[in-house]
Scaffold this active site. Structure first.
Site, PDB file in Angstrom:
ATOM      1  N   HIS A 132       1.463   1.182 -13.703  1.00 59.19           N
ATOM      2  CA  HIS A 132       1.488  -0.401 -13.789  1.00 59.19           C
ATOM      3  C   HIS A 132       3.447  -0.199 -13.651  1.00 59.19           C
ATOM      4  O   HIS A 132       3.433   0.965 -14.432  1.00 59.19           O
ATOM      5  CB  HIS A 132       1.371  -1.005 -15.384  1.00 59.19           C
ATOM      6  N   ASP A 140      -3.770  -4.499 -19.224  1.00 59.94           N
ATOM      7  CA  ASP A 140      -2.784  -3.531 -19.227  1.00 59.94           C
ATOM      8  C   ASP A 140      -2.746  -2.729 -20.632  1.00 59.94           C
ATOM      9  O   ASP A 140      -2.525  -2.603 -21.163  1.00 59.94           O
ATOM     10  CB  ASP A 140      -1.215  -4.380 -19.120  1.00 59.94           C
ATOM     11  N   LYS A 200     -16.541 -13.867  -4.735  1.00 57.34           N
ATOM     12  CA  LYS A 200     -17.569 -13.697  -5.607  1.00 57.34           C
ATOM     13  C   LYS A 200     -18.228 -12.562  -5.004  1.00 57.34           C
ATOM     14  O   LYS A 200     -19.191 -11.155  -5.249  1.00 57.34           O
ATOM     15  CB  LYS A 200     -18.393 -14.686  -4.289  1.00 57.34           C
ATOM     16  N   ILE A 230     -10.432  -6.851 -13.307  1.00 56.26           N
ATOM     17  CA  ILE A 230     -11.352  -5.735 -12.775  1.00 56.26           C
ATOM     18  C   ILE A 230     -12.806  -6.550 -13.481  1.00 56.26           C
ATOM     19  O   ILE A 230     -12.799  -6.092 -15.430  1.00 56.26           O
ATOM     20  CB  ILE A 230     -11.720  -4.347 -13.107  1.00 56.26           C
ATOM     21  N   LEU A 268      -4.943  -6.742  -7.825  1.00 58.80           N
ATOM     22  CA  LEU A 268      -4.120  -8.299  -8.629  1.00 58.80           C
ATOM     23  C   LEU A 268      -5.052  -9.054  -9.343  1.00 58.80           C
ATOM     24  O   LEU A 268      -4.810  -9.342  -9.992  1.00 58.80           O
ATOM     25  CB  LEU A 268      -3.599  -8.863  -7.576  1.00 58.80           C
ATOM     26  N   GLY A 317       0.871  -0.999  -0.286  1.00 60.93           N
ATOM     27  CA  GLY A 317       0.557   0.138   0.489  1.00 60.93           C
ATOM     28  C   GLY A 317       1.025   0.940  -0.330  1.00 60.93           C
ATOM     29  O   GLY A 317       0.264   2.410   0.188  1.00 60.93           O
ATOM     30  N   SER A 318       1.455   1.173  -0.393  1.00 63.01           N
ATOM     31  CA  SER A 318       3.008   2.158  -0.271  1.00 63.01           C
ATOM     32  C   SER A 318       2.128   3.467  -1.437  1.00 63.01           C
ATOM     33  O   SER A 318       2.355   4.578  -1.128  1.00 63.01           O
ATOM     34  CB  SER A 318       4.015   2.174  -0.921  1.00 63.01           C
TER      35      SER A 318
END
Ligand code: GRF
Length: 185
Positions: free
Chosen positions: A103, A144, A59, A87, A84, A12-13
């Protein structure tokens, strides 16, 4: 007020740098942090920063009722900061041009399925690339391959390791991601 929802799976940086960038803003808020990993550092960041968070499984994300959660937060922009999972299409349609990803390579090089985190940097070093960098892009149905908003380069030197390259890339990410996000709001 414009609301950002951050999706993240890792340390989470990037999420932290976005939170820091918009801290105190009267125009932009981080409404929610969504993660698919219970142990993700990003969830600890959410706790420390007192930002609502949500742990999801496949789910949840694959069910269209997830849209209700996002609309309850009045979501204007979804930010993928090291998320990761792919979507789902319904979400991409509902938030067309409103999902942005970062990315850690110069796309289209080193993109696609399986190319994330250290896998990217390892491949870059193995192929003796002279440069790498970051790509900030909109998310569409193809992994991507959405519209590129910004690319920034960094030199790869002979003594670079996967870790040192990852560090250089992280620095670039923290410099540019939040600023680019601002242009989308
Ligand atoms: C970043 O390098 C990002 O480009 C990639 O995942 C990493 C996340 O790092 N998609 P962090 O969790 O923000 O520290």
């Amino acid at each position: 007020m414009k609301n950002i929802v951050i999706f993240a799976s890792g340390a989470g940086s990037n999420a932290q740098s976005i939170i820091d960038f918009f801290r105190g803003s009267e125009e932009v808020a981080i409404a929610l942090i969504v993660s698919n990993k219970a142990q993700a550092g990003v969830l600890k960041i959410a706790q420390t920063e007192e930002i609502d968070s949500l742990l999801i499984d496949k789910k949840v994300i694959n069910n269209e009722s997830f849209l209700e959660i996002l609309s309850d937060c009045k979501t204007d922009l979804i930010v993928l900061a090291g998320f990761l999972w792919k979507i789902p299409d319904y979400l991409i349609k509902a938030y067309e041009n409103k999902i942005v990803n970062i990315h850690p390579s110069l796309l289209p090089k080193y993109g696609g399925k399986g190319m994330y985190g250290s896998h990217v940097h390892k491949a870059v070093i193995q192929n003796k690339e002279k440069e790498s960098g970051i790509t900030i892009h909109l998310v569409n149905e193809e992994y991507d391959k959405g519209k590129i908003l910004l690319q920034e380069k960094v030199a790869v030197t002979q003594d670079d390791t996967t870790d040192s390259l990852a560090q250089k890339i992280h620095k670039l990410e923290h410099l540019h991601f939040a600023k680019t996000i601002k242009t989308l709001l």
